[in-house]
Design an enzyme around this catalytic site. Structure first.
Site, PDB file in Angstrom:
ATOM      1  N   CYS A 265       0.812  -1.224   0.000  1.00  0.00           N
ATOM      2  CA  CYS A 265       0.000   0.000   0.000  1.00  0.00           C
ATOM      3  C   CYS A 265       0.846   1.275   0.000  1.00  0.00           C
ATOM      4  O   CYS A 265       0.654   2.162  -0.833  1.00  0.00           O
ATOM      5  CB  CYS A 265      -0.996  -0.011   1.166  1.00  0.00           C
ATOM      6  SG  CYS A 265      -0.269   0.194   2.810  1.00  0.00           S
ATOM      7  N   HIS A 313      -2.614   1.477   6.793  1.00  0.00           N
ATOM      8  CA  HIS A 313      -2.975   1.352   5.375  1.00  0.00           C
ATOM      9  C   HIS A 313      -3.148   2.732   4.769  1.00  0.00           C
ATOM     10  O   HIS A 313      -3.603   3.669   5.435  1.00  0.00           O
ATOM     11  CB  HIS A 313      -4.266   0.545   5.201  1.00  0.00           C
ATOM     12  CG  HIS A 313      -4.529   0.166   3.782  1.00  0.00           C
ATOM     13  ND1 HIS A 313      -3.869  -0.858   3.149  1.00  0.00           N
ATOM     14  CD2 HIS A 313      -5.376   0.698   2.846  1.00  0.00           C
ATOM     15  CE1 HIS A 313      -4.294  -0.962   1.901  1.00  0.00           C
ATOM     16  NE2 HIS A 313      -5.207  -0.021   1.693  1.00  0.00           N
ATOM     17  N   HIS A 325      -5.867   1.881  -4.321  1.00  0.00           N
ATOM     18  CA  HIS A 325      -4.950   1.369  -3.304  1.00  0.00           C
ATOM     19  C   HIS A 325      -4.536  -0.057  -3.649  1.00  0.00           C
ATOM     20  O   HIS A 325      -5.128  -0.705  -4.512  1.00  0.00           O
ATOM     21  CB  HIS A 325      -5.591   1.415  -1.907  1.00  0.00           C
ATOM     22  CG  HIS A 325      -6.681   0.403  -1.684  1.00  0.00           C
ATOM     23  ND1 HIS A 325      -6.860  -0.251  -0.484  1.00  0.00           N
ATOM     24  CD2 HIS A 325      -7.667  -0.071  -2.502  1.00  0.00           C
ATOM     25  CE1 HIS A 325      -7.897  -1.074  -0.576  1.00  0.00           C
ATOM     26  NE2 HIS A 325      -8.401  -0.986  -1.770  1.00  0.00           N
TER      27      HIS A 325
END
Length: 350
Positions: A265, A313, A325
């Protein structure tokens, strides 16, 4: 003569009860639930499996960000060691030149009939031992004393550099051990997730995959074109980052990867802004402090959006409540709604 007693017969029921109890104990000892408790876990529904797998992926990603941070520090430590070694090599070369100059001076003195004791010891195998005696420097002439002092200074600097390099090496070894611990955590979580998924039939796994694909496709279809999203970005660098993220849709998730063909990520957001000429830190918990915080209502395409309480994240906002993402090993880089995970904050870096 001793009396013989008839052995007492064991009842079939008692023997059966003891056998059942033994089996029960063995089962309790060997049955291991997902949470480590000593009882067998009941059959999970596909939804329960998905929930546990998602949790494992989130925990693995948190460990991945710690791994990324430790790796970044280890890489920086290696570079510092190389710099210190280069400095030490340059100073050693300079020291050798200074000692050669002292040697020339000593040769001239010898031809004149004597060799100053200061020069004798400065040219010895252990000049530092000599230089610790101040009386020798005092006995040398002004020029000789200056040369000897220069040698002494260079020796000290080299020793300091070597000491600093040793400290960095010790720190690097600690970081390498930390990397191994995080890697073990990550692989353990991912292995557990894979084991859970094997409990599902192929049809159930396909349904879960189709559901995720439909969600991603629906989110993507509800958006404007990449060019339109980039046009809404606050500046050219944010627009370039958005365009890069769009171009990487479908790329696989690989923990620790920063592109160009696979990402985790924070690796995706770092790569997107690297393409735009902006240097971002490697980890989510550092990236959130890399720019100006913005509220959710202020979001513009190109802003970094963060999730979970541990800031584990990150995605790249592209407008209309959506982001691009790299989710986890079960899904490639894709479009998703911000509401897919607990929102933790946002930053505008460009």
């Amino acid at each position: 003569m001793a009396a013989h007693r008839k052995p007492r017969r064991r009842s079939a029921g008692g023997n059966t009860a003891r056998t059942a109890w033994t089996i029960a104990l063995a089962g309790a000892a060997t049955a291991t639930g997902f949470d480590g408790t000593g009882h067998a876990e009941p059959q999970l529904t596909p939804a329960q499996v998905k929930a546990k797998v998602d949790k494992l992926y989130q925990e693995a990603e948190a460990a991945t960000e710690k791994y990324n941070g430790a790796k970044e520090q280890a890489d920086a430590g290696r570079q510092r060691i190389r710099n210190l070694q280069d400095q030490a090599a340059r100073k050693t070369e300079k020291l050798n030149s200074a000692r050669e100059a002292l040697g020339s001076m000593a040769a001239a003195q010898y031809r004149d009939g004597g060799l100053d004791p200061a020069l004798q010891l400065a040219l010895s195998e252990d000049p530092d031992r000599y230089l610790d005696g101040a009386e020798f420097a005092e006995r040398a002439g002004n020029r000789q004393a200056s040369s000897v002092a220069s040698v002494r200074k260079q020796l000290r600097e080299i020793e300091q550099l070597r000491g600093a390099a040793q400290v960095e090496l010790t720190s690097l070894k600690s970081r390498q051990a930390e990397l191994k611990r995080h890697k073990k955590t990550i692989t353990g979580k991912l292995d557990s997730a894979r084991d859970l998924l094997t409990r599902l039939t192929a049809e159930e796994q396909a349904r879960l995959g189709d559901r995720a694909t439909r969600s991603s496709t629906g989110a993507r279809d509800s958006l404007a074109s990449p060019g339109s999203a980039a046009a809404q970005a606050p500046n050219a660098r944010a627009a370039a980052a958005v365009s890069y993220a769009y171009a990487k849709l479908g790329s696989p998730y690989v923990w620790g990867a920063t592109g160009p063909n696979a990402f985790d990520c924070s690796g995706l957001t770092q790569a997107a802004y690297r393409e735009a000429g902006v240097s971002l830190p490697r980890t989510t918990y550092a990236q959130i402090d890399a720019g100006r915080r913005v509220s959710r209502s202020e979001l513009r395409p190109g802003d970094l959006v963060f999730f979970y309480s541990g800031i584990s994240h990150v995605g790249l906002y592209i407008g209309n409540g959506q982001m691009i993402h790299a989710p986890n090993p079960s899904a490639p880089v894709r479009v998703a709604p911000l509401d897919e995970m607990p929102f933790a904050g946002a930053t505008r870096v460009a």
